[in-house]
Design a protein around this motif. Sequence first.
Motif, PDB file in Angstrom:
ATOM      1  N   HIS A  34      -3.248  -2.283   4.905  1.00  0.00           N
ATOM      2  CA  HIS A  34      -4.087  -2.097   6.177  1.00  0.00           C
ATOM      3  C   HIS A  34      -4.114  -3.517   7.110  1.00  0.00           C
ATOM      4  CE1 HIS A  34      -6.846   1.005   4.393  1.00  0.00           C
ATOM      5  NE2 HIS A  34      -6.036   1.021   3.766  1.00  0.00           N
ATOM      6  N   ILE A  35      -3.174  -4.185   6.941  1.00  0.00           N
ATOM      7  CA  ILE A  35      -3.099  -5.537   7.762  1.00  0.00           C
ATOM      8  C   ILE A  35      -1.658  -5.300   8.551  1.00  0.00           C
ATOM      9  CG2 ILE A  35      -2.794  -7.872   7.670  1.00  0.00           C
ATOM     10  CD1 ILE A  35      -4.369  -7.810   5.009  1.00  0.00           C
ATOM     11  N   PRO A  36      -1.602  -5.450   9.850  1.00  0.00           N
ATOM     12  CA  PRO A  36      -0.511  -5.179  10.608  1.00  0.00           C
ATOM     13  C   PRO A  36       0.590  -6.501  10.361  1.00  0.00           C
ATOM     14  CG  PRO A  36      -2.294  -5.883  12.180  1.00  0.00           C
ATOM     15  CD  PRO A  36      -2.860  -5.756  10.651  1.00  0.00           C
ATOM     16  N   SER A  37       1.975  -6.147  10.338  1.00  0.00           N
ATOM     17  CA  SER A  37       2.781  -7.082  10.234  1.00  0.00           C
ATOM     18  C   SER A  37       4.268  -6.790  10.741  1.00  0.00           C
ATOM     19  CB  SER A  37       2.865  -7.475   8.701  1.00  0.00           C
ATOM     20  OG  SER A  37       4.058  -8.428   8.407  1.00  0.00           O
ATOM     21  N   PHE A  38       4.982  -7.506  11.273  1.00  0.00           N
ATOM     22  CA  PHE A  38       6.298  -7.204  11.891  1.00  0.00           C
ATOM     23  C   PHE A  38       7.277  -8.193  11.666  1.00  0.00           C
ATOM     24  CE2 PHE A  38       9.216  -6.485  15.362  1.00  0.00           C
ATOM     25  CZ  PHE A  38      10.101  -5.790  14.799  1.00  0.00           C
ATOM     26  N   VAL A  39       7.990  -8.361  10.553  1.00  0.00           N
ATOM     27  CA  VAL A  39       9.193  -9.377  10.493  1.00  0.00           C
ATOM     28  C   VAL A  39      10.395  -8.942  10.277  1.00  0.00           C
ATOM     29  CG1 VAL A  39       7.302 -10.783   9.065  1.00  0.00           C
ATOM     30  CG2 VAL A  39       8.881  -9.342   7.952  1.00  0.00           C
ATOM     31  N   ASP A  40      11.416  -9.792  10.578  1.00  0.00           N
ATOM     32  CA  ASP A  40      12.948  -9.664  10.499  1.00  0.00           C
ATOM     33  C   ASP A  40      13.334 -10.475   9.200  1.00  0.00           C
ATOM     34  OD1 ASP A  40      15.639  -9.721  10.614  1.00  0.00           O
ATOM     35  OD2 ASP A  40      15.577 -10.161  12.700  1.00  0.00           O
TER      36      ASP A  40
END
Length: 182
Positions: free
Chosen positions: A114-120
């Motif tokens: 429920h927590i947004p995240s965007f990683v490479d």
Amino acid sequence: MRILVISDTHGYVSPAMEIYRNQHEIEPIDCIVHLGDLVSDARALKARLHAEVISVKGNMDGSHSEEDYKILTTEYGNLLLCHGHMQNVKYDTQNLLYRAEELGCKAALYGHTHIPSFVDANGIYLLNPGSLSLPKGGNPGSYAMIETSSEEFRATILFEPPKKPKVTGGYLRDLLNNSDRA
């Protein structure tokens, strides 16, 4: 390809429907990806919006199998779609990264926290859109928009605008606020 990514709606699809309509007006959306909790919400979105919806089961859908995932083929490459609970994403994303590598995917889309995240992560994108209906971490409701081409994977996490509280102040104030004065 333009993809709306949502997760963890937990029976509350109205915000997702509004977001789809607003985003689709800006530029057509090719499909909606729903990353679990609840699959019935994904079915409701498909029926109400007449849109292509790709969904996977989450822990609240009774999914307890590592095999509850899908692979979405895009011009950029394969994207792993899973809820994330079987990869223990609440603790870290290492198992998710390994699963994406195993399956030859260039990105993994997941929910559950429920927590947004965007990683490479070493060339593999890990994207969690967060939750529209039950956000955590002090965030407002969130979702993601993905745009792919043969050379590029672009993802943006977007947040719902804050809701204006309804101000009530008694009969006279309501009468003035609801009058048709300019």
